[in-house]
Every structure is written in C-alpha cells, then in structure tokens.
Design an enzyme around this catalytic site. Sequence first.
Site, PDB file in Angstrom:
ATOM      1  N   ARG A 183      34.696  68.337 -25.826  1.00 45.60           N
ATOM      2  CA  ARG A 183      33.841  67.932 -26.937  1.00 45.60           C
ATOM      3  C   ARG A 183      34.689  67.223 -27.998  1.00 45.60           C
ATOM      4  O   ARG A 183      35.768  67.659 -28.356  1.00 45.60           O
ATOM      5  CB  ARG A 183      33.164  69.154 -27.551  1.00 45.60           C
ATOM      6  CG  ARG A 183      32.291  68.855 -28.778  1.00 45.60           C
ATOM      7  CD  ARG A 183      33.022  69.101 -30.075  1.00 45.60           C
ATOM      8  NE  ARG A 183      32.151  68.982 -31.247  1.00 45.60           N
ATOM      9  CZ  ARG A 183      32.589  69.008 -32.511  1.00 45.60           C
ATOM     10  NH1 ARG A 183      33.873  69.170 -32.745  1.00 45.60           N
ATOM     11  NH2 ARG A 183      31.737  68.904 -33.519  1.00 45.60           N
ATOM     12  N   VAL A 184      34.191  66.091 -28.498  1.00 45.53           N
ATOM     13  CA  VAL A 184      34.847  65.351 -29.573  1.00 45.53           C
ATOM     14  C   VAL A 184      33.878  65.272 -30.740  1.00 45.53           C
ATOM     15  O   VAL A 184      32.707  64.925 -30.558  1.00 45.53           O
ATOM     16  CB  VAL A 184      35.247  63.937 -29.118  1.00 45.53           C
ATOM     17  CG1 VAL A 184      35.852  63.159 -30.283  1.00 45.53           C
ATOM     18  CG2 VAL A 184      36.241  64.002 -27.963  1.00 45.53           C
ATOM     19  N   GLY A 185      34.364  65.595 -31.928  1.00 50.45           N
ATOM     20  CA  GLY A 185      33.530  65.536 -33.120  1.00 50.45           C
ATOM     21  C   GLY A 185      33.700  64.236 -33.882  1.00 50.45           C
ATOM     22  O   GLY A 185      34.174  63.232 -33.355  1.00 50.45           O
ATOM     23  N   ASP A 186      33.339  64.260 -35.152  1.00 49.96           N
ATOM     24  CA  ASP A 186      33.335  63.045 -35.963  1.00 49.96           C
ATOM     25  C   ASP A 186      34.710  62.608 -36.435  1.00 49.96           C
ATOM     26  O   ASP A 186      34.935  61.427 -36.710  1.00 49.96           O
ATOM     27  CB  ASP A 186      32.459  63.267 -37.198  1.00 49.96           C
ATOM     28  CG  ASP A 186      33.063  64.293 -38.148  1.00 49.96           C
ATOM     29  OD1 ASP A 186      33.508  63.930 -39.249  1.00 49.96           O
ATOM     30  OD2 ASP A 186      33.103  65.485 -37.779  1.00 49.96           O
ATOM     31  N   THR A 215      34.604  66.064 -43.652  1.00 51.76           N
ATOM     32  CA  THR A 215      34.792  67.339 -42.987  1.00 51.76           C
ATOM     33  C   THR A 215      33.432  68.018 -42.896  1.00 51.76           C
ATOM     34  O   THR A 215      32.561  67.768 -43.724  1.00 51.76           O
ATOM     35  CB  THR A 215      35.787  68.233 -43.758  1.00 51.76           C
ATOM     36  OG1 THR A 215      35.882  69.510 -43.117  1.00 51.76           O
ATOM     37  CG2 THR A 215      35.365  68.445 -45.201  1.00 51.76           C
ATOM     38  N   GLY A 216      33.243  68.834 -41.883  1.00 50.30           N
ATOM     39  CA  GLY A 216      31.972  69.528 -41.761  1.00 50.30           C
ATOM     40  C   GLY A 216      31.464  69.555 -40.341  1.00 50.30           C
ATOM     41  O   GLY A 216      32.232  69.437 -39.390  1.00 50.30           O
ATOM     42  N   TRP A 217      30.164  69.683 -40.203  1.00 51.10           N
ATOM     43  CA  TRP A 217      29.543  69.802 -38.888  1.00 51.10           C
ATOM     44  C   TRP A 217      29.458  68.410 -38.272  1.00 51.10           C
ATOM     45  O   TRP A 217      28.709  67.555 -38.723  1.00 51.10           O
ATOM     46  CB  TRP A 217      28.165  70.425 -39.035  1.00 51.10           C
ATOM     47  CG  TRP A 217      27.648  71.021 -37.760  1.00 51.10           C
ATOM     48  CD1 TRP A 217      26.585  70.583 -37.021  1.00 51.10           C
ATOM     49  CD2 TRP A 217      28.157  72.166 -37.079  1.00 51.10           C
ATOM     50  NE1 TRP A 217      26.410  71.381 -35.922  1.00 51.10           N
ATOM     51  CE2 TRP A 217      27.362  72.370 -35.935  1.00 51.10           C
ATOM     52  CE3 TRP A 217      29.226  73.037 -37.318  1.00 51.10           C
ATOM     53  CZ2 TRP A 217      27.593  73.407 -35.028  1.00 51.10           C
ATOM     54  CZ3 TRP A 217      29.449  74.077 -36.423  1.00 51.10           C
ATOM     55  CH2 TRP A 217      28.642  74.248 -35.299  1.00 51.10           C
ATOM     56  N   GLY A 218      30.229  68.159 -37.205  1.00 51.61           N
ATOM     57  CA  GLY A 218      30.469  66.813 -36.722  1.00 51.61           C
ATOM     58  C   GLY A 218      29.282  66.080 -36.137  1.00 51.61           C
ATOM     59  O   GLY A 218      29.146  64.866 -36.310  1.00 51.61           O
ATOM     60  N   THR A 237      38.818  71.144 -41.037  1.00 51.61           N
ATOM     61  CA  THR A 237      39.284  69.788 -40.782  1.00 51.61           C
ATOM     62  C   THR A 237      40.015  69.264 -42.016  1.00 51.61           C
ATOM     63  O   THR A 237      39.589  69.500 -43.143  1.00 51.61           O
ATOM     64  CB  THR A 237      38.081  68.876 -40.471  1.00 51.61           C
ATOM     65  OG1 THR A 237      37.508  69.278 -39.235  1.00 51.61           O
ATOM     66  CG2 THR A 237      38.495  67.417 -40.387  1.00 51.61           C
TER      67      THR A 237
END
Length: 316
Positions: free
Chosen positions: A212-215, A235-238, A184
């Site tokens: 799916r939508v992340g952060d 950035t990272g695991w959402g 990201t």
Amino acid sequence: MPEKLPILLIHGGAWAMPDAEIDAHENGIRNALAAGYALLERGASAVDAVEAAVVVMEDDETFDAGRGSFLTRDGRVQLDALLMNGADLRTGGVACVERLRNPIRAARLVLEESPHVYFVGTGAERFAMQHGMSLCDNMDLVIPREQKRLYAAQEAELAGLKDTTFSGGSPEATIPDPLLSHDTVGAVALDIHGNLAAATSTGGTLNKAPGRVGDSSLIGCGCYADNLSAAVSLTGWGEPIMKLVLGKWAVDRVQAGATPQQAATDAIAYLHTRLGGHGGVILLGPDGSLGIAHNTPRMAWGLATPAGHSLGVTRN
C-alpha cells in the site's frame, strides 16, 4: 536580485497525540529545525534544508518515518518519500522500500541522478545502492513498540474491530479511528535565492496491506513545490488526500491569489467536507508567508526564520 530571508517550516504529524508524547515530538522538531536551518543560514539550497530536516526525523523513533515506523500487516516496515525542487520542478520519489534507513536521501538521488521521477520496492533500493547508499536489514527499522502496536491492532481485528489504528498512548489501547497515529513528517523551505522546496516521508499506516502506498510520496498529493505558487507538505489519512490531489489543490489557490494561511485552512476544510478526511498541512509561499492548518486534535510543527525558532504541538 536581493537575497531572501531563509525560512524553514516543518511538521511531525497530525493526530490525537497524547500528552505523554508531546515532549518527544517537540524535541524531534527542535532537532530537525536546527539541522535544516543551519544549512539555510550558510546559503545552502531549500532542497538541502528540507532533506536535512527530514533525515533527522527519519532517524528519530518518535515519528512514523524511517526507523520506528508503523508495521505492515506482515510485520515489516515499508517506507515512502518525496522531494521536490520548486525552482525547476525536478522531483524524486521512492515507495515501498524496506532496506533504506533514510528514504528521503534516496528520493534526493532520484531527483539528481535519474531521468525518471519515481522508483518503488527493490528497484528503488537497487538504484539507491548503485548511487552509494547502503542497504540495511528490515529488522533494523523495526522496534518493539511497533511490534506491540501491531499485535494489539490485529487482536482487535480478530475481536471484530475493522480498519484499526493504534491510539498512540499504550500498546494495549487500539481504537478504530482515522484521527489516530499519523506521524508522517515533512518540511518546506525558502532559501536566500528565493527558491522553494518540499519533502515528505512516512512509514504509512499501522497494519497496512503490504504494497500500500499513501499520499506522502505522490506528487501533488502529500507534497509539492513550485516557485510560482508555493511549497506544501501534508500529513494525515492518505486515501482522501490522494483522491483530492490536495497538495496541488492548495498551492494552486496560492497562485490564484489566496494567502498560504487561507489556502491551508481551505484545503483542510475541503478534505473534510468532501470526503470526511482528517489531517494537517503546512504551506510556504515564495514571499515567505506561511500557512498551517489541521482538523485533528493535535499537530506537531516548527518554524525557523531569522527572527528565531518556534515550535509546538497545537490543539484543534
């Protein structure tokens, strides 16, 4: 009011980046810094600068944003992006777009041309097209490297490994570990007028469920900007980042008196201690102070100020 010294701080992902990927990430960061900071030096807005920097990274296949992004479970690219103006809190976001090469440009259009804040899917694509953006075929965003990664991840699932993410080294090596493969991209900037802005863009996670939508594109989660506090991009695991609304958590601590560096460090510690999350954060305060933190093995970042440009891939 005296002019501020312009600053641009960007990231290109925080994950277990292998040695073979470092040069490509540094080159992409270098190009993004050059594009964004050239605008700041000419007196352009922080919004202009973060958009320009992110566009460069969306166009660079090294990163999980734009062309070259990770593929969904059904082999398509779905993109999310957010842009926020700290001067007035105007914001534009798009999610699950499949036919836009540069979702951050669509986010800018939402910010400027719509009374709304957020568009998704075909509605976002239609809005962007109505305001002058061209649509592409989704296959224009798909590259062979990512097809190989998807096939490897799905083969590993069939073999009994769950929630797999690709390691980023060779397409044959698939490891079920959330530390891996989060490219990201994001940027925060301070312009000569003293205004902050933030932008984040992503293709999400490998082998994700369609829709799916992340952060990254959610206000206060993967991105936020307010002149009264700070600008942030994560950035990272959402999923853990969303549950903690971590971007807003971090800028609120700057407003309460913490330095951006302390707030960044505390945010990543909170992410891990509360939910076992992994990722990285960049923070920029209205006084030009900054913070960078991550708990992944590596994070790609770059900084441009009147004193010069610096960039690197830091180890945790």
